[in-house]
Design a protein around this motif. Structure first.
Motif, short mmCIF file in Angstrom:
data_model
loop_
_atom_site.label_atom_id
_atom_site.label_comp_id
_atom_site.label_asym_id
_atom_site.label_seq_id
_atom_site.Cartn_x
_atom_site.Cartn_y
_atom_site.Cartn_z
N HIS A 63 4.79 -12.71 -3.30
CA HIS A 63 4.61 -12.23 -1.93
C HIS A 63 3.33 -12.83 -1.34
N PRO A 64 3.25 -12.93 -0.03
CA PRO A 64 2.09 -13.59 0.60
C PRO A 64 0.88 -12.70 0.84
N PHE A 65 0.81 -11.54 0.20
CA PHE A 65 -0.40 -10.72 0.35
C PHE A 65 -1.30 -10.89 -0.87
N HIS A 66 -2.60 -10.77 -0.63
CA HIS A 66 -3.60 -10.89 -1.67
C HIS A 66 -4.36 -9.57 -1.79
N VAL A 67 -4.97 -9.35 -2.92
CA VAL A 67 -5.77 -8.15 -3.15
C VAL A 67 -7.16 -8.59 -3.60
N ALA A 68 -8.19 -8.03 -2.99
CA ALA A 68 -9.57 -8.34 -3.37
C ALA A 68 -10.30 -7.05 -3.69
N ILE A 69 -11.16 -7.09 -4.71
CA ILE A 69 -11.94 -5.91 -5.07
C ILE A 69 -13.36 -6.33 -5.43
N GLU A 70 -14.32 -5.60 -4.91
CA GLU A 70 -15.72 -5.90 -5.21
C GLU A 70 -16.07 -5.44 -6.63
N ASN A 71 -16.90 -6.23 -7.29
CA ASN A 71 -17.25 -5.97 -8.69
C ASN A 71 -18.75 -6.20 -8.89
N TRP A 72 -19.53 -5.23 -8.46
CA TRP A 72 -20.98 -5.37 -8.58
C TRP A 72 -21.52 -4.67 -9.82
N ARG A 73 -20.76 -3.72 -10.39
CA ARG A 73 -21.24 -2.97 -11.55
C ARG A 73 -20.19 -2.92 -12.66
N ALA A 199 -1.91 1.03 -1.34
CA ALA A 199 -1.91 0.03 -0.27
C ALA A 199 -0.90 -1.08 -0.54
N MET A 200 -0.81 -1.52 -1.80
CA MET A 200 0.17 -2.56 -2.13
C MET A 200 1.58 -2.05 -1.91
N HIS A 201 1.82 -0.79 -2.27
CA HIS A 201 3.17 -0.24 -2.07
C HIS A 201 3.47 -0.09 -0.58
N ALA A 202 2.46 0.19 0.22
CA ALA A 202 2.67 0.26 1.67
C ALA A 202 3.12 -1.10 2.20
N TRP A 203 2.50 -2.17 1.68
CA TRP A 203 2.92 -3.52 2.07
C TRP A 203 4.35 -3.76 1.64
N VAL A 204 4.69 -3.40 0.40
CA VAL A 204 6.03 -3.62 -0.12
C VAL A 204 7.07 -2.88 0.72
N ARG A 205 6.79 -1.67 1.13
CA ARG A 205 7.73 -0.89 1.93
C ARG A 205 8.00 -1.58 3.26
N GLN A 206 7.01 -2.28 3.81
CA GLN A 206 7.18 -2.93 5.10
C GLN A 206 7.82 -4.31 5.00
N ALA A 208 8.86 -6.21 1.64
CA ALA A 208 9.66 -6.71 0.51
C ALA A 208 11.13 -6.41 0.74
N GLY A 209 11.95 -7.39 0.45
CA GLY A 209 13.39 -7.24 0.70
C GLY A 209 14.04 -6.38 -0.36
#
Length: 209
Positions: A63-73, A199-206, A208-209
């Motif tokens: 799928h064309p969505f990406h996920v980013a997460i900050e990792n400072w600790r 959030a990823m599942h929200a994208w999938v509901r909108q 993903a076929g």
């Protein structure tokens, strides 16, 4: 394949044993797995396939969505985010900040899920802008739009902050929009890994076929 949920409490083997009968004439199959069995945490269609063959098949369907997460600790949630991104077939997971992360929670899915590192938020923003991808932060901040009703772009980056402190100031300023997840209890926030999954599942509901 053996099942799960046995009543006697005995350990249940996952996967399949050695291949029975003539071996398939298909380069996607791994001779070692055919001989010894495949106990990996993969769906049945990928049983006995090499890692490279699995990744190639996933790459053709990502799928064309990406996920980013900050990792400072050294955030322990990153493994969960990677595993969930693999389940929802995200294009990539982007780790912002420290390069090292705890892979235990990924349950080996990092072999199949593309993971990219960015030294800081500015580097992530530069990468996203170059690809024309809107950066949507997910955090319960004043003025945030509800994730439950907000249309999500098909191609985008969903950005999450560090567990505990949430999004950094740099991430808040760089985001093209901020989305919130509805909560009804007493806690101020939910686990970053859980928020990413929602959030990823929200994208999938909108989309993903």
């Amino acid at each position: 394949m053996t099942g799960a949920g046995e009543d006697d409490g005995a350990a249940v083997e996952v996967g399949v044993g050695p291949w029975a009968g003539p071996w398939p004439d298909d380069p996607r199959y791994d001779p070692e797995l055919l001989a010894a069995g495949d106990r990996r945490n993969v769906v049945d269609r990928y049983r006995y396939w090499t890692v490279e063959a699995v990744v190639a098949d996933l790459d053709a369907r990502r799928h064309p969505f990406h996920v980013a997460i900050e990792n400072w600790r050294h955030d322990l949630n990153i493994g969960t985010v990677v595993r969930t991104a693999n389940a929802f077939l995200a294009a990539e997971v982007h780790i912002v900040g420290r390069r090292r992360w705890n892979r235990r929670g990924a349950m080996v899915t990092d072999r199949y899920q593309h993971v990219r590192h960015h030294a800081g938020v500015a580097e992530l923003v530069e990468w996203a802008r170059a690809g024309g991808l809107p950066l949507l932060a997910v955090d319960n901040l004043p003025g945030a739009r509800p994730l439950e009703t907000e249309p999500l772009p098909r191609a985008c980056v969903l950005l999450f902050g560090q567990e505990g402190s949430g999004l950094s100031d740099a991430a808040r300023e760089a985001a093209d929009g901020v989305l919130s997840i509805a909560q009804f209890g007493s806690t101020r926030s939910i686990n970053a890994g859980v928020a990413a999954g929602i959030a990823m599942h929200a994208w999938v509901r909108q989309h993903a076929g």
